[in-house]
Design an enzyme around this catalytic site. Structure first.
Site, PDB file in Angstrom:
ATOM      1  CE1 TYR A   1      -3.245  -2.135   5.525  1.00  0.00           C
ATOM      2  CE2 TYR A   1      -3.277   0.189   4.950  1.00  0.00           C
ATOM      3  CZ  TYR A   1      -3.372  -1.133   4.576  1.00  0.00           C
ATOM      4  OH  TYR A   1      -3.597  -1.460   3.260  1.00  0.00           O
TER       5      TYR A   1
ATOM      6  CB  SER B   1      -0.851  -0.019   1.273  1.00  0.00           C
ATOM      7  OG  SER B   1      -1.461   1.224   1.508  1.00  0.00           O
TER       8      SER B   1
HETATM    9  P1  NDP Z   1     -11.302  -6.864   0.999  1.00  0.00           P
HETATM   10  O1  NDP Z   1     -11.797  -6.613   2.386  1.00  0.00           O
HETATM   11  O2  NDP Z   1     -12.210  -6.619  -0.156  1.00  0.00           O
HETATM   12  O3  NDP Z   1     -10.726  -8.360   0.898  1.00  0.00           O
HETATM   13  C1  NDP Z   1      -9.874  -8.885   1.872  1.00  0.00           C
HETATM   14  C2  NDP Z   1      -9.626 -10.347   1.547  1.00  0.00           C
HETATM   15  O4  NDP Z   1      -8.673 -10.871   2.485  1.00  0.00           O
HETATM   16  C3  NDP Z   1     -10.884 -11.207   1.675  1.00  0.00           C
HETATM   17  O5  NDP Z   1     -10.852 -12.215   0.685  1.00  0.00           O
HETATM   18  C4  NDP Z   1     -10.750 -11.815   3.076  1.00  0.00           C
HETATM   19  O6  NDP Z   1     -11.527 -13.002   3.127  1.00  0.00           O
HETATM   20  C5  NDP Z   1      -9.228 -12.044   3.102  1.00  0.00           C
HETATM   21  N1  NDP Z   1      -8.641 -12.169   4.429  1.00  0.00           N
HETATM   22  C6  NDP Z   1      -8.666 -11.296   5.460  1.00  0.00           C
HETATM   23  N2  NDP Z   1      -8.009 -11.784   6.505  1.00  0.00           N
HETATM   24  C7  NDP Z   1      -7.533 -13.004   6.130  1.00  0.00           C
HETATM   25  C8  NDP Z   1      -6.782 -14.019   6.779  1.00  0.00           C
HETATM   26  N3  NDP Z   1      -6.373 -13.901   8.052  1.00  0.00           N
HETATM   27  N4  NDP Z   1      -6.469 -15.138   6.090  1.00  0.00           N
HETATM   28  C9  NDP Z   1      -6.872 -15.292   4.807  1.00  0.00           C
HETATM   29  N5  NDP Z   1      -7.593 -14.371   4.143  1.00  0.00           N
HETATM   30  C10 NDP Z   1      -7.919 -13.247   4.811  1.00  0.00           C
HETATM   31  O7  NDP Z   1      -9.969  -5.976   0.907  1.00  0.00           O
HETATM   32  P2  NDP Z   1      -9.140  -5.377  -0.338  1.00  0.00           P
HETATM   33  O8  NDP Z   1      -9.337  -6.184  -1.555  1.00  0.00           O
HETATM   34  O9  NDP Z   1      -9.388  -3.924  -0.385  1.00  0.00           O
HETATM   35  O10 NDP Z   1      -7.653  -5.547   0.247  1.00  0.00           O
HETATM   36  C11 NDP Z   1      -6.770  -6.564  -0.172  1.00  0.00           C
HETATM   37  C12 NDP Z   1      -5.345  -6.117   0.109  1.00  0.00           C
HETATM   38  O11 NDP Z   1      -5.099  -4.875  -0.553  1.00  0.00           O
HETATM   39  C13 NDP Z   1      -4.994  -5.896   1.586  1.00  0.00           C
HETATM   40  O12 NDP Z   1      -3.711  -6.434   1.841  1.00  0.00           O
HETATM   41  C14 NDP Z   1      -4.953  -4.381   1.712  1.00  0.00           C
HETATM   42  O13 NDP Z   1      -4.051  -3.954   2.719  1.00  0.00           O
HETATM   43  C15 NDP Z   1      -4.459  -3.979   0.335  1.00  0.00           C
HETATM   44  N6  NDP Z   1      -4.783  -2.619  -0.041  1.00  0.00           N
HETATM   45  C16 NDP Z   1      -6.091  -2.204  -0.093  1.00  0.00           C
HETATM   46  C17 NDP Z   1      -6.389  -0.889  -0.439  1.00  0.00           C
HETATM   47  C18 NDP Z   1      -7.799  -0.380  -0.469  1.00  0.00           C
HETATM   48  O14 NDP Z   1      -7.968   0.863  -0.471  1.00  0.00           O
HETATM   49  N7  NDP Z   1      -8.818  -1.223  -0.551  1.00  0.00           N
HETATM   50  C19 NDP Z   1      -5.317   0.073  -0.744  1.00  0.00           C
HETATM   51  C20 NDP Z   1      -3.986  -0.474  -0.677  1.00  0.00           C
HETATM   52  C21 NDP Z   1      -3.740  -1.773  -0.336  1.00  0.00           C
HETATM   53  P3  NDP Z   1     -11.981 -13.685   4.529  1.00  0.00           P
HETATM   54  O15 NDP Z   1     -12.459 -12.556   5.399  1.00  0.00           O
HETATM   55  O16 NDP Z   1     -13.038 -14.665   4.152  1.00  0.00           O
HETATM   56  O17 NDP Z   1     -10.751 -14.353   5.055  1.00  0.00           O
END
Ligand code: NDP
Length: 243
Positions: A154, A141
């Protein structure tokens, strides 16, 4: 890299950025392994990809648990006989001021965003080395490059991901383990829809689309090996108001 028939694990593949990465890499011909905790959400993405003819597999995995990470990687190697790419995308990070950052919030953030990257990478590397190499893409990020208000845990986790990635390159780059960082600003995903993480209204019209992050991942994976692409930073879209 030609992605046809390459085997790619994507964590956090049931939602947002991870699901789009799965769609994009599957469209390029990769076999995509989808991992997240909730199997029902994963199955929806897997069914959608399978309907397009993509080779896919969904496995419930909590990246904060070593046994889950090891079981996922073993299942992939058993099913496909190889493993070419790991996309560390899973993450969870509620915003909180420093006084409101409880030990539980700190631990949950560091565990999912940083420890999960370590556990998954350590699980895949021996298999990649057996294959002659492999690629790790870490979805970081802009919070891994700068500090943001209400994001101490974070930012610490994502800066940690940058240190981990640099050290991985230093230790295993000569053995053909490649590592890339993707650093987006705000991306329009369900991440922002939760009650405790309201959408950033001031940047709503400029937010990056998850498909655009997926394009960046596909782009780094398909560049010639001789190009050392350490990181790709995706900034907010310019708007007529932003200049
Ligand atoms: P979402 O909330 O849409 O998706 C998060 C995903 O991670 C889900 O599939 C969730 O599924 C999974 N997840 C969460 N915790 C765990 C765990 N302990 N083990 C396995 N899977 C896990 O988030 P985003 O798509 O927005 O974010 C994805 C990545 O992108 C993150 O790393 C975030 O830091 C990064 N990011 C996001 C930004 C944004 O503005 N959205 C900007 C910059 C970076 P489940 O809960 O079923 O496990």
């Amino acid at each position: 890299m030609d992605l046809r028939d390459k085997v790619v694990i994507i964590t956090g593949a049931s939602s947002g950025i991870g699901a789009e990465i799965a769609r994009t890499l599957a469209a390029e011909g990769a076999a995509v392994v989808l991992a997240a905790r909730s199997m029902s959400k994963l199955e929806r993405v897997a069914a959608e990809l399978a309907a397009t003819g993509a080779a896919t597999m969904a496995l419930p995995t909590d990246v904060t648990r070593e046994a889950d990470c090891q079981a996922l990687v073993s299942a992939v190697v058993d099913a496909f006989g190889r493993l070419d790419v790991l996309v560390n995308n899973a993450g969870y990070a509620p915003p909180a001021s420093l006084p409101d950052t409880t030990e539980a919030i700190w631990d949950a953030t560091i565990d999912s965003c940083l420890k999960g990257v370590f556990l998954m990478t350590r699980a895949v590397v021996p298999h990649m080395l057996q294959n002659g190499g492999g690629t790790v893409v870490n979805i970081s990020s802009v919070a891994g490059k700068a500090g943001f208000e209400n994001r101490t845990a974070y930012c610490a986790a994502k800066w940690g991901v940058h240190g981990f990635t640099e050290a991985l390159r230093a230790e295993l780059g000569r053995q053909n383990i490649r590592a890339h960082l993707i650093c987006p600003a705000a991306v329009a995903t369900p991440w922002w829809d939760t009650a405790n993480n309201p959408q950033p209204l001031d940047v709503l019209d400029k937010m990056i689309k998850p498909e655009e992050v997926a394009e960046a991942v596909c782009w780094v994976l398909t560049q010639p090996d001789r190009l050392q692409i350490d990181e790709v930073v995706l900034k907010l879209h310019r708007s007529p108001w932003a200049g």
